[in-house]
Design a protein around this motif. Structure first.
Motif, PDB file in Angstrom:
ATOM      1  N   TYR A 123      71.312  11.496  71.280  1.00 45.97           N
ATOM      2  CA  TYR A 123      70.603  10.781  70.219  1.00 45.97           C
ATOM      3  C   TYR A 123      69.716   9.668  70.777  1.00 45.97           C
ATOM      4  CZ  TYR A 123      73.880  12.978  66.894  1.00 45.97           C
ATOM      5  OH  TYR A 123      74.607  13.867  66.137  1.00 45.97           O
ATOM      6  N   PHE A 124      69.699   9.540  72.096  1.00 52.05           N
ATOM      7  CA  PHE A 124      68.873   8.508  72.723  1.00 52.05           C
ATOM      8  C   PHE A 124      67.412   8.950  72.774  1.00 52.05           C
ATOM      9  CE2 PHE A 124      67.012   6.131  76.248  1.00 52.05           C
ATOM     10  CZ  PHE A 124      67.466   4.847  76.013  1.00 52.05           C
ATOM     11  N   TYR A 125      67.207  10.195  73.221  1.00 50.89           N
ATOM     12  CA  TYR A 125      65.846  10.725  73.322  1.00 50.89           C
ATOM     13  C   TYR A 125      65.444  11.557  72.106  1.00 50.89           C
ATOM     14  CZ  TYR A 125      65.601   9.210  78.180  1.00 50.89           C
ATOM     15  OH  TYR A 125      65.577   8.456  79.331  1.00 50.89           O
ATOM     16  N   ASP A 126      66.429  12.200  71.466  1.00 44.31           N
ATOM     17  CA  ASP A 126      66.134  13.021  70.282  1.00 44.31           C
ATOM     18  C   ASP A 126      65.022  14.038  70.543  1.00 44.31           C
ATOM     19  OD1 ASP A 126      67.997  12.196  68.325  1.00 44.31           O
ATOM     20  OD2 ASP A 126      66.877  10.357  67.965  1.00 44.31           O
ATOM     21  N   HIS A 127      65.081  14.696  71.702  1.00 41.45           N
ATOM     22  CA  HIS A 127      64.073  15.723  71.987  1.00 41.45           C
ATOM     23  C   HIS A 127      64.200  16.911  71.031  1.00 41.45           C
ATOM     24  CE1 HIS A 127      62.521  13.557  75.273  1.00 41.45           C
ATOM     25  NE2 HIS A 127      63.391  13.922  76.207  1.00 41.45           N
ATOM     26  N   SER A 128      65.389  17.116  70.507  1.00 41.28           N
ATOM     27  CA  SER A 128      65.620  18.117  69.465  1.00 41.28           C
ATOM     28  C   SER A 128      66.225  17.415  68.256  1.00 41.28           C
ATOM     29  CB  SER A 128      66.569  19.218  69.952  1.00 41.28           C
ATOM     30  OG  SER A 128      65.967  20.025  70.938  1.00 41.28           O
ATOM     31  N   PRO A 129      65.903  17.872  67.044  1.00 38.36           N
ATOM     32  CA  PRO A 129      66.484  17.245  65.839  1.00 38.36           C
ATOM     33  C   PRO A 129      68.014  17.263  65.896  1.00 38.36           C
ATOM     34  CG  PRO A 129      64.697  18.718  65.237  1.00 38.36           C
ATOM     35  CD  PRO A 129      64.948  18.949  66.699  1.00 38.36           C
ATOM     36  N   ARG A 130      68.623  16.217  65.361  1.00 34.53           N
ATOM     37  CA  ARG A 130      70.069  16.074  65.501  1.00 34.53           C
ATOM     38  C   ARG A 130      70.856  17.181  64.814  1.00 34.53           C
ATOM     39  NH1 ARG A 130      70.832   9.418  65.152  1.00 34.53           N
ATOM     40  NH2 ARG A 130      69.357   8.984  66.850  1.00 34.53           N
ATOM     41  N   ASP A 131      70.386  17.667  63.692  1.00 35.49           N
ATOM     42  CA  ASP A 131      71.121  18.740  63.024  1.00 35.49           C
ATOM     43  C   ASP A 131      71.090  20.017  63.864  1.00 35.49           C
ATOM     44  OD1 ASP A 131      68.341  18.981  62.506  1.00 35.49           O
ATOM     45  OD2 ASP A 131      68.706  20.156  60.699  1.00 35.49           O
ATOM     46  N   ILE A 132      69.963  20.251  64.534  1.00 34.71           N
ATOM     47  CA  ILE A 132      69.866  21.425  65.416  1.00 34.71           C
ATOM     48  C   ILE A 132      70.757  21.236  66.635  1.00 34.71           C
ATOM     49  CG2 ILE A 132      68.322  22.751  66.914  1.00 34.71           C
ATOM     50  CD1 ILE A 132      66.114  22.296  64.860  1.00 34.71           C
ATOM     51  N   GLN A 133      70.746  20.030  67.198  1.00 38.54           N
ATOM     52  CA  GLN A 133      71.643  19.764  68.319  1.00 38.54           C
ATOM     53  C   GLN A 133      73.087  20.086  67.962  1.00 38.54           C
ATOM     54  OE1 GLN A 133      71.372  16.098  70.622  1.00 38.54           O
ATOM     55  NE2 GLN A 133      69.383  15.621  69.699  1.00 38.54           N
ATOM     56  N   GLN A 134      73.494  19.665  66.793  1.00 34.57           N
ATOM     57  CA  GLN A 134      74.879  19.899  66.383  1.00 34.57           C
ATOM     58  C   GLN A 134      75.163  21.382  66.190  1.00 34.57           C
ATOM     59  OE1 GLN A 134      76.349  17.375  63.219  1.00 34.57           O
ATOM     60  NE2 GLN A 134      75.146  15.620  63.912  1.00 34.57           N
ATOM     61  N   ARG A 135      74.248  22.101  65.571  1.00 27.62           N
ATOM     62  CA  ARG A 135      74.462  23.542  65.362  1.00 27.62           C
ATOM     63  C   ARG A 135      74.551  24.294  66.683  1.00 27.62           C
ATOM     64  NH1 ARG A 135      70.558  23.120  61.153  1.00 27.62           N
ATOM     65  NH2 ARG A 135      69.030  24.250  62.398  1.00 27.62           N
ATOM     66  N   VAL A 136      73.675  23.953  67.618  1.00 25.61           N
ATOM     67  CA  VAL A 136      73.663  24.630  68.921  1.00 25.61           C
ATOM     68  C   VAL A 136      74.910  24.260  69.719  1.00 25.61           C
ATOM     69  CG1 VAL A 136      72.421  24.803  71.122  1.00 25.61           C
ATOM     70  CG2 VAL A 136      71.165  24.887  68.960  1.00 25.61           C
ATOM     71  N   PHE A 137      75.342  23.026  69.604  1.00 26.62           N
ATOM     72  CA  PHE A 137      76.573  22.579  70.252  1.00 26.62           C
ATOM     73  C   PHE A 137      77.767  23.380  69.728  1.00 26.62           C
ATOM     74  CE2 PHE A 137      79.562  18.644  70.663  1.00 26.62           C
ATOM     75  CZ  PHE A 137      80.119  19.175  71.821  1.00 26.62           C
ATOM     76  N   ILE A 138      77.876  23.494  68.431  1.00 26.77           N
ATOM     77  CA  ILE A 138      78.981  24.242  67.829  1.00 26.77           C
ATOM     78  C   ILE A 138      78.952  25.699  68.258  1.00 26.77           C
ATOM     79  CG2 ILE A 138      79.939  25.086  65.638  1.00 26.77           C
ATOM     80  CD1 ILE A 138      78.962  22.406  64.401  1.00 26.77           C
ATOM     81  N   ARG A 139      77.772  26.299  68.223  1.00 25.56           N
ATOM     82  CA  ARG A 139      77.649  27.713  68.601  1.00 25.56           C
ATOM     83  C   ARG A 139      78.092  27.925  70.053  1.00 25.56           C
ATOM     84  NH1 ARG A 139      74.167  32.070  67.150  1.00 25.56           N
ATOM     85  NH2 ARG A 139      75.024  33.913  68.186  1.00 25.56           N
ATOM     86  N   GLN A 140      77.707  27.011  70.915  1.00 31.43           N
ATOM     87  CA  GLN A 140      78.082  27.185  72.320  1.00 31.43           C
ATOM     88  C   GLN A 140      79.576  26.964  72.539  1.00 31.43           C
ATOM     89  OE1 GLN A 140      74.825  26.262  75.414  1.00 31.43           O
ATOM     90  NE2 GLN A 140      74.553  24.673  73.848  1.00 31.43           N
ATOM     91  N   MET A 141      80.172  26.072  71.795  1.00 31.90           N
ATOM     92  CA  MET A 141      81.626  25.937  71.889  1.00 31.90           C
ATOM     93  C   MET A 141      82.312  27.230  71.456  1.00 31.90           C
ATOM     94  SD  MET A 141      82.644  22.007  70.868  1.00 31.90           S
ATOM     95  CE  MET A 141      81.613  21.772  69.416  1.00 31.90           C
ATOM     96  N   GLU A 142      81.790  27.861  70.426  1.00 26.09           N
ATOM     97  CA  GLU A 142      82.367  29.121  69.963  1.00 26.09           C
ATOM     98  C   GLU A 142      82.258  30.200  71.040  1.00 26.09           C
ATOM     99  OE1 GLU A 142      80.038  29.726  66.485  1.00 26.09           O
ATOM    100  OE2 GLU A 142      81.325  28.481  65.195  1.00 26.09           O
TER     101      GLU A 142
END
Length: 270
Positions: A99-118
């Motif tokens: 969230y420091f640089y926000d190169h990607s929107p935060r909601d997208i960051q969270q979705r991609v993070f969750i998907r990769q954990m799965e």
């Protein structure tokens, strides 16, 4: 004696002298290096594997960094699922929230993070976490801990909180969820009192060291390009904080690495 558990050796900063950089690491006593496989996002996600295939003492990860989360698509997820099965891939990462640089929107960051954990859970790989909050805030820490608790902790696979920059309380939350805490060169910076305080308290058997090269070169190399050989300076500084020798920190964190990843200490036994 030393293990650099997080290095971005694929970067353009090493194009001119990568072989010499790796040779210097070996001369400095670096036994293993983990080549982080983020690259520049989709299309370069095998960069760590390419290095690991060239050197028997290098392992690899794969993953989409939160900076490039907006570039993630189904094809990239499918590719990573296959790359994760390569024999020298030992973790999925670095992944998480920035969230420091926000190169990607935060909601997208969270979705991609969750998907990769799965996906990581599906192939039974631990995860390597990048977590950087916005300035003077705990926003990313709060979201990261919440998402890990919901989507990862039940797997029991654990992971690494890489380049730790938080407080002891943040470290304790990660430790309670089965994570290792990895310290980089910024623990040597004079103003990094929060990081140093955590480095004094993290149990020695739950600690790793890294360079995060080419970034965050430790003192006395601050301002230079970082490289794996410099990981011993991180070990030296943590040793000073803990009243232990550089070699004791190197040996302890190396043993932690082999144990956490269930890897042999001798290469000829792989």
């Amino acid at each position: 004696m030393f293990i650099d558990s997080h290095a971005h050796l694929d970067g353009k900063q090493f194009h001119a002298d990568r072989e010499q950089v790796i040779a210097r690491a070996r001369e400095a006593g670096v036994e293993r290096i983990v080549a982080i496989g983020n690259g520049d996002g989709p299309g370069t996600l095998d960069c760590g594997i390419q290095l690991a295939n060239q050197y028997d003492f290098i392992y690899a990860t794969i993953g989409i960094h939160p900076h490039e989360a907006k570039l993630a698509d189904d094809a990239a997820f499918a590719e990573m699922e296959q790359l994760a099965k390569r024999p020298k891939v030992i973790a999925w990462g670095e992944i998480g929230l920035d969230y420091f640089y926000d190169h990607s929107p935060r909601d997208i960051q969270q979705r991609v993070f969750i998907r990769q954990m799965e996906l990581a859970r599906g192939v039974k790989l631990p995860i390597v976490i990048h977590c950087r909050p916005s300035e003077n805030s705990e926003d990313a820490w709060q979201d990261c801990v919440r998402l890990i608790a919901q989507h990862w902790s039940p797997s029991g696979l654990g992971g690494i909180l890489h380049c730790f920059t938080g407080t002891w309380e943040h470290a304790k939350q990660a430790l309670d969820m089965g994570f290792m805490i990895s310290f980089a060169g910024n623990v040597t910076f004079p103003k990094a009192q929060q990081i140093q305080a955590a480095a004094r308290q993290v149990p020695l058997d739950r600690m790793l060291i890294e360079t995060d090269c080419p970034y965050l070169a430790p003192i006395p190399h601050r301002g230079q390009r970082n490289e794996p050989a410099f990981v011993r300076e991180t070990a030296r500084h943590i040793g000073e904080l803990r009243d232990l020798s550089t070699e004791e920190i190197g040996s302890q964190t190396a043993g932690n690495f082999y144990r956490f990843f269930s890897l042999p200490e001798k290469l000829n036994s792989i």
